[in-house]
Scaffold this motif. Structure first.
Motif, PDB file in Angstrom:
ATOM      1  N   PHE A  55      -9.027  55.888  45.962  1.00  0.00           N
ATOM      2  CA  PHE A  55      -8.576  56.960  47.100  1.00  0.00           C
ATOM      3  C   PHE A  55      -7.262  56.707  47.360  1.00  0.00           C
ATOM      4  CE2 PHE A  55     -13.367  57.871  47.470  1.00  0.00           C
ATOM      5  CZ  PHE A  55     -13.328  58.909  47.105  1.00  0.00           C
ATOM      6  N   VAL A  56      -6.803  55.454  47.641  1.00  0.00           N
ATOM      7  CA  VAL A  56      -5.532  55.134  47.997  1.00  0.00           C
ATOM      8  C   VAL A  56      -4.485  55.414  46.996  1.00  0.00           C
ATOM      9  CG1 VAL A  56      -3.985  53.385  48.755  1.00  0.00           C
ATOM     10  CG2 VAL A  56      -6.239  53.341  49.686  1.00  0.00           C
ATOM     11  N   CYS A  57      -4.788  54.972  45.816  1.00  0.00           N
ATOM     12  CA  CYS A  57      -3.704  55.384  44.611  1.00  0.00           C
ATOM     13  C   CYS A  57      -3.716  56.743  44.327  1.00  0.00           C
ATOM     14  CB  CYS A  57      -4.181  54.768  43.416  1.00  0.00           C
ATOM     15  SG  CYS A  57      -4.001  52.724  43.470  1.00  0.00           S
ATOM     16  N   TYR A  58      -4.888  57.508  44.664  1.00  0.00           N
ATOM     17  CA  TYR A  58      -4.879  58.946  44.157  1.00  0.00           C
ATOM     18  C   TYR A  58      -4.065  59.700  45.447  1.00  0.00           C
ATOM     19  CZ  TYR A  58      -6.999  63.854  43.447  1.00  0.00           C
ATOM     20  OH  TYR A  58      -6.960  64.927  43.226  1.00  0.00           O
ATOM     21  N   ARG A  59      -4.162  59.217  46.511  1.00  0.00           N
ATOM     22  CA  ARG A  59      -3.252  60.003  47.625  1.00  0.00           C
ATOM     23  C   ARG A  59      -1.934  59.712  47.389  1.00  0.00           C
ATOM     24  NH1 ARG A  59      -5.215  57.907  52.965  1.00  0.00           N
ATOM     25  NH2 ARG A  59      -4.253  55.931  52.206  1.00  0.00           N
ATOM     26  N   GLU A  60      -1.731  58.314  46.985  1.00  0.00           N
ATOM     27  CA  GLU A  60      -0.289  57.958  46.755  1.00  0.00           C
ATOM     28  C   GLU A  60       0.504  58.664  45.833  1.00  0.00           C
ATOM     29  OE1 GLU A  60       1.911  56.220  48.739  1.00  0.00           O
ATOM     30  OE2 GLU A  60       0.307  56.213  50.165  1.00  0.00           O
ATOM     31  N   VAL A  61      -0.322  58.916  44.601  1.00  0.00           N
ATOM     32  CA  VAL A  61       0.009  59.666  43.352  1.00  0.00           C
ATOM     33  C   VAL A  61       0.464  61.306  43.781  1.00  0.00           C
ATOM     34  CG1 VAL A  61      -0.425  60.563  41.055  1.00  0.00           C
ATOM     35  CG2 VAL A  61      -0.861  58.074  41.501  1.00  0.00           C
ATOM     36  N   LEU A  62      -0.578  61.670  44.384  1.00  0.00           N
ATOM     37  CA  LEU A  62      -0.070  63.047  44.964  1.00  0.00           C
ATOM     38  C   LEU A  62       0.916  63.145  45.620  1.00  0.00           C
ATOM     39  CD1 LEU A  62      -3.771  64.373  45.858  1.00  0.00           C
ATOM     40  CD2 LEU A  62      -2.355  64.940  43.674  1.00  0.00           C
ATOM     41  N   HIS A  63       1.087  62.243  46.812  1.00  0.00           N
ATOM     42  CA  HIS A  63       2.125  62.289  47.603  1.00  0.00           C
ATOM     43  C   HIS A  63       3.614  62.351  46.709  1.00  0.00           C
ATOM     44  CE1 HIS A  63       4.292  61.730  51.189  1.00  0.00           C
ATOM     45  NE2 HIS A  63       5.106  60.403  50.954  1.00  0.00           N
ATOM     46  N   SER A  64       3.437  61.288  45.888  1.00  0.00           N
ATOM     47  CA  SER A  64       4.799  61.124  45.216  1.00  0.00           C
ATOM     48  C   SER A  64       5.035  62.356  44.320  1.00  0.00           C
ATOM     49  CB  SER A  64       4.416  60.082  44.020  1.00  0.00           C
ATOM     50  OG  SER A  64       5.686  59.812  43.081  1.00  0.00           O
ATOM     51  N   LEU A  65       3.807  63.062  43.584  1.00  0.00           N
ATOM     52  CA  LEU A  65       4.159  64.235  42.839  1.00  0.00           C
ATOM     53  C   LEU A  65       4.568  65.416  43.747  1.00  0.00           C
ATOM     54  CD1 LEU A  65       1.112  64.224  40.566  1.00  0.00           C
ATOM     55  CD2 LEU A  65       3.386  63.754  40.037  1.00  0.00           C
ATOM     56  N   GLN A  66       4.208  65.525  45.030  1.00  0.00           N
ATOM     57  CA  GLN A  66       4.590  66.459  45.695  1.00  0.00           C
ATOM     58  C   GLN A  66       6.264  66.233  46.365  1.00  0.00           C
ATOM     59  OE1 GLN A  66       1.644  66.476  49.081  1.00  0.00           O
ATOM     60  NE2 GLN A  66       0.289  67.725  48.039  1.00  0.00           N
ATOM     61  N   SER A  67       6.556  64.972  46.702  1.00  0.00           N
ATOM     62  CA  SER A  67       7.840  64.488  47.091  1.00  0.00           C
ATOM     63  C   SER A  67       8.570  64.762  45.605  1.00  0.00           C
ATOM     64  CB  SER A  67       8.061  63.067  47.151  1.00  0.00           C
ATOM     65  OG  SER A  67       7.284  62.885  48.265  1.00  0.00           O
ATOM     66  N   ALA A  68       8.410  64.667  44.313  1.00  0.00           N
ATOM     67  CA  ALA A  68       9.138  64.878  43.388  1.00  0.00           C
ATOM     68  C   ALA A  68       9.495  66.279  43.251  1.00  0.00           C
ATOM     69  CB  ALA A  68       8.627  64.316  42.161  1.00  0.00           C
ATOM     70  N   LYS A  69       8.387  67.187  43.329  1.00  0.00           N
ATOM     71  CA  LYS A  69       8.299  68.584  43.418  1.00  0.00           C
ATOM     72  C   LYS A  69       9.220  69.122  44.295  1.00  0.00           C
ATOM     73  CE  LYS A  69       5.199  72.751  43.214  1.00  0.00           C
ATOM     74  NZ  LYS A  69       3.740  73.222  43.143  1.00  0.00           N
ATOM     75  N   SER A  70       9.290  68.792  45.539  1.00  0.00           N
ATOM     76  CA  SER A  70      10.098  69.289  46.639  1.00  0.00           C
ATOM     77  C   SER A  70      11.479  68.805  46.455  1.00  0.00           C
ATOM     78  CB  SER A  70       9.718  68.822  48.040  1.00  0.00           C
ATOM     79  OG  SER A  70       9.679  67.481  48.119  1.00  0.00           O
ATOM     80  N   ASP A  71      11.837  67.685  45.763  1.00  0.00           N
ATOM     81  CA  ASP A  71      13.058  67.321  45.588  1.00  0.00           C
ATOM     82  C   ASP A  71      13.841  68.055  44.415  1.00  0.00           C
ATOM     83  OD1 ASP A  71      12.899  65.221  47.470  1.00  0.00           O
ATOM     84  OD2 ASP A  71      12.585  63.563  45.876  1.00  0.00           O
ATOM     85  N   ASN A  72      12.868  68.549  43.351  1.00  0.00           N
ATOM     86  CA  ASN A  72      13.410  69.408  42.343  1.00  0.00           C
ATOM     87  C   ASN A  72      13.643  70.709  43.009  1.00  0.00           C
ATOM     88  OD1 ASN A  72      13.490  67.423  40.338  1.00  0.00           O
ATOM     89  ND2 ASN A  72      11.215  67.953  39.648  1.00  0.00           N
ATOM     90  N   SER A  73      13.160  71.241  43.824  1.00  0.00           N
ATOM     91  CA  SER A  73      13.238  72.704  44.368  1.00  0.00           C
ATOM     92  C   SER A  73      14.765  72.716  45.162  1.00  0.00           C
ATOM     93  CB  SER A  73      11.941  73.252  45.343  1.00  0.00           C
ATOM     94  OG  SER A  73      12.198  72.093  46.586  1.00  0.00           O
ATOM     95  N   TYR A  74      15.074  71.486  45.441  1.00  0.00           N
ATOM     96  CA  TYR A  74      16.416  71.672  46.345  1.00  0.00           C
ATOM     97  C   TYR A  74      17.475  71.960  45.211  1.00  0.00           C
ATOM     98  CZ  TYR A  74      14.002  70.831  50.618  1.00  0.00           C
ATOM     99  OH  TYR A  74      13.195  70.803  51.779  1.00  0.00           O
TER     100      TYR A  74
END
Length: 67
Positions: A47-66
């Motif tokens: 659960f900890v790794c899954y949450r961190e991977v999702l957080h990382s993917l969301q951060s990368a996705k928001s960085d690409n949208s800028y």
């Protein structure tokens, strides 16, 4: 997680105090708390790794949208 710790401790103390005859039942019942401990650790890291991977993917996705 605290409840599972108390459950494992209760099972281990109960098995030790019953003094089963023979090796099979006693060793099998002693393995249950060890199994639950391993399962608890595996689920925690899952659960900890899954949450961190999702957080990382969301951060990368928001960085690409800028861009």
């Amino acid at each position: 997680m605290t409840a599972s710790l108390y459950l494992r401790l209760f099972i281990a103390i109960t098995v030790d105090s019953l003094h089963f005859e023979g090796d099979g039942t006693h060793s099998l019942l002693e393995g249950i708390p060890k199994f639950l401990s391993g399962l608890n650790v595996a689920l925690y890291f899952w659960f900890v790794c899954y949450r961190e991977v999702l957080h990382s993917l969301q951060s990368a996705k928001s960085d690409n949208s800028y861009r």
